[in-house]
Design a protein around this motif. Structure first.
Motif, mmCIF file in Angstrom:
data_model
loop_
_atom_site.group_PDB
_atom_site.id
_atom_site.type_symbol
_atom_site.label_atom_id
_atom_site.label_comp_id
_atom_site.label_asym_id
_atom_site.label_seq_id
_atom_site.Cartn_x
_atom_site.Cartn_y
_atom_site.Cartn_z
ATOM 1 N N THR A 70 -2.249 10.411 13.429
ATOM 2 C CA THR A 70 -1.828 10.392 11.962
ATOM 3 C C THR A 70 -0.383 11.125 11.849
ATOM 4 O OG1 THR A 70 -2.910 12.679 11.332
ATOM 5 C CG2 THR A 70 -4.289 10.575 11.153
ATOM 6 N N ARG A 90 9.576 6.471 0.956
ATOM 7 C CA ARG A 90 9.194 6.619 -0.333
ATOM 8 C C ARG A 90 10.438 6.833 -1.268
ATOM 9 N NH1 ARG A 90 6.534 12.377 -0.322
ATOM 10 N NH2 ARG A 90 8.363 13.895 -0.186
ATOM 11 N N ASN A 124 0.804 5.607 -0.302
ATOM 12 C CA ASN A 124 -0.420 6.734 -0.184
ATOM 13 C C ASN A 124 -0.114 7.423 -1.516
ATOM 14 O OD1 ASN A 124 1.851 8.305 0.395
ATOM 15 N ND2 ASN A 124 1.047 8.904 2.482
ATOM 16 N N ALA A 125 -0.782 8.746 -1.794
ATOM 17 C CA ALA A 125 -0.763 9.698 -2.706
ATOM 18 C C ALA A 125 0.694 10.296 -3.056
ATOM 19 C CB ALA A 125 -1.685 10.751 -2.582
ATOM 20 N N GLN A 126 1.342 10.372 -1.896
ATOM 21 C CA GLN A 126 2.757 10.875 -2.028
ATOM 22 C C GLN A 126 4.005 9.886 -2.165
ATOM 23 O OE1 GLN A 126 0.822 11.826 1.082
ATOM 24 N NE2 GLN A 126 -0.326 13.027 -0.574
ATOM 25 N N LEU A 175 -0.270 5.884 7.101
ATOM 26 C CA LEU A 175 0.149 6.189 5.541
ATOM 27 C C LEU A 175 -0.533 7.746 5.595
ATOM 28 C CD1 LEU A 175 -0.321 2.888 3.625
ATOM 29 C CD2 LEU A 175 1.732 4.127 4.447
ATOM 30 N N GLU A 176 -1.128 8.342 6.470
ATOM 31 C CA GLU A 176 -1.416 9.773 6.270
ATOM 32 C C GLU A 176 -0.509 10.748 6.408
ATOM 33 O OE1 GLU A 176 -5.417 10.599 7.990
ATOM 34 O OE2 GLU A 176 -5.716 8.800 8.065
ATOM 35 N N SER A 224 0.563 16.290 3.384
ATOM 36 C CA SER A 224 -0.419 16.426 2.018
ATOM 37 C C SER A 224 0.434 17.273 1.263
ATOM 38 C CB SER A 224 -1.694 16.488 1.874
ATOM 39 O OG SER A 224 -1.947 17.757 2.792
ATOM 40 N N SER A 230 -0.218 13.890 10.146
ATOM 41 C CA SER A 230 -0.528 15.322 9.526
ATOM 42 C C SER A 230 -0.406 16.334 10.658
ATOM 43 C CB SER A 230 -2.100 15.225 9.261
ATOM 44 O OG SER A 230 -2.625 15.141 10.408
ATOM 45 N N LYS A 269 0.980 -1.031 0.066
ATOM 46 C CA LYS A 269 0.031 -0.111 0.077
ATOM 47 C C LYS A 269 0.712 1.421 -0.041
ATOM 48 C CE LYS A 269 -3.548 2.385 2.410
ATOM 49 N NZ LYS A 269 -4.601 2.262 3.795
ATOM 50 N N SER A 327 -3.756 3.382 10.384
ATOM 51 C CA SER A 327 -2.802 3.579 9.550
ATOM 52 C C SER A 327 -1.909 4.796 9.639
ATOM 53 C CB SER A 327 -3.503 3.560 8.031
ATOM 54 O OG SER A 327 -2.640 3.878 7.217
ATOM 55 N N TYR A 354 4.396 7.118 -0.294
ATOM 56 C CA TYR A 354 5.068 6.780 1.012
ATOM 57 C C TYR A 354 4.369 5.087 1.312
ATOM 58 C CZ TYR A 354 6.976 10.670 2.994
ATOM 59 O OH TYR A 354 8.144 12.058 3.092
#
Length: 339
Positions: free
Chosen positions: A93, A153, A44-46, A123-124, A127, A95, A42, A121, A48
């Motif tokens: 998270t 990543r 994430n969008a970045q 994985l946040e 952003s 964030s 899995k 998770s 990672y």
């Protein structure tokens, strides 16, 4: 079971002759840039992934890779290929502002972490590029040895389409020319140059972007070729690490980035200083690019092209072929991918 052993033996044989550091670095590059989805990892969008999950990947498990070796691969990468993000387990998270990342290193902040809550998770990750680069610059040592509290990543080079470049790459713009690099150059090989011209420019191929380096400058390459009594090995391409280009590139394509940006061609800068572009969509005769349009960075944005292996100097400039590559050079295939 027997199939797993066969696959494990193949993986081990494929790495024969390579140092352990190179095996691990190449495995990480393969997984994080290209194979994550296929291997069920899995991202994430970045881009990672959880380090704990990465360590469970069959290729790394087969060579008994450790968390310390992952950290070493990040810290020692000559081109800063990876970034490690520390997510203290006390955070719900990643964030919040205490999650920090230092490209090419592992991020550190806060006290020792407790065991992670596996129901949450990690994985946040931050952003935006601004959040990710707002890091602590102190070289603190973390005592958190739990890989589940880290994300990793690849800094660039992805072919995975779900990785959102805009979320972690710095966009380049004519609005702030002070941030534009003086040199934007793509390195390629003799056999590829005629194909690039035939296709109308540079294409991403299997990757999400075409890669460019910010050196060497055109002036330095031409000056080096004119030097008399130059060492033969150096003239053939001394091995120097350049992020965004193979060290043994034979043909250097210098890009007029301002002209390209003015035409609407996007450019980005990665964490490790590589310049990236997906090019412009290719339109058909009806003016339609289609839903999955192929993209190209057109030859009209090429400024100068230099052949450096055989010291031919300029072979193309501002739309004009100055000299053709000799047939014996054009016929050679590209060197095997090696570091």
């Amino acid at each position: 079971m027997a199939g797993d052993r066969v696959r494990q033996n193949k993986d081990q044989n494929r790495g024969k002759g390579q140092s352990r550091d190179v095996q691990i670095s190449k495995a990480l590059s393969l997984l994080l840039r290209h194979a994550a989805e296929k291997e069920g990892l899995k991202l994430n969008a970045q881009g990672y992934a959880s380090v704990a999950d990465v360590l469970q990947w069959r290729k790394l498990k087969s060579i008994k890779c450790t968390f310390d070796e992952i950290k070493h691969a990040v810290d020692s990468s000559d081109k800063k290929r990876f970034a490690l993000l520390h997510i203290p387990s006390s955070q719900p998270t990643a964030s919040t502002s205490t999650a920090t990342t230092i490209p090419g290193s592992h991020s550190v902040e806060g006290a020792e972490s407790t065991e992670p809550d596996t129901s949450t998770s990690v994985l946040e990750a931050p952003s935006t590029a601004e959040e990710q680069t707002n890091t602590t610059q102190q070289a603190l040592a973390t005592t958190d040895a739990n890989p589940a509290n880290y994300l990793i990543r690849a800094t660039q080079g992805h072919s995975i389409k779900t990785v959102d470049a805009a979320s972690f790459l710095e966009p380049l713009s004519l609005d702030d020319e002070s941030k534009l690099p003086d040199t934007v150059v793509h390195g390629t090989f003799h056999g590829a140059w005629p194909l690039i011209l035939q296709s109308g420019g540079l294409k991403c191929m299997t990757r999400n972007h075409v890669h460019f380096a910010t050196g060497p400058s055109l002036e330095s390459v031409l000056a080096a070729q004119q030097e008399e009594n130059k060492d033969a090995k150096q003239g053939a391409g001394e091995r120097k690490v350049i992020s965004g280009m193979r060290w043994d590139a034979q043909v250097l394509i210098y890009i007029d980035i301002r002209k390209a940006l003015k035409a609407g061609c996007p450019f980005w800068r990665s964490e490790n200083g590589v310049i990236l572009s997906e090019g412009l969509p290719v339109f058909d005769a009806s003016g339609d690019a289609g839903g999955n349009a192929q993209r190209v960075l057109p030859v009209e944005f090429f400024d100068v092209v230099v052949e450096r292996k055989a010291k031919l100097g300029k072979i193309w400039e501002k739309g004009e072929v100055l000299q053709e590559l000799p047939a014996h050079l054009r016929s050679k295939g590209n060197p095997k991918n090696r570091r």
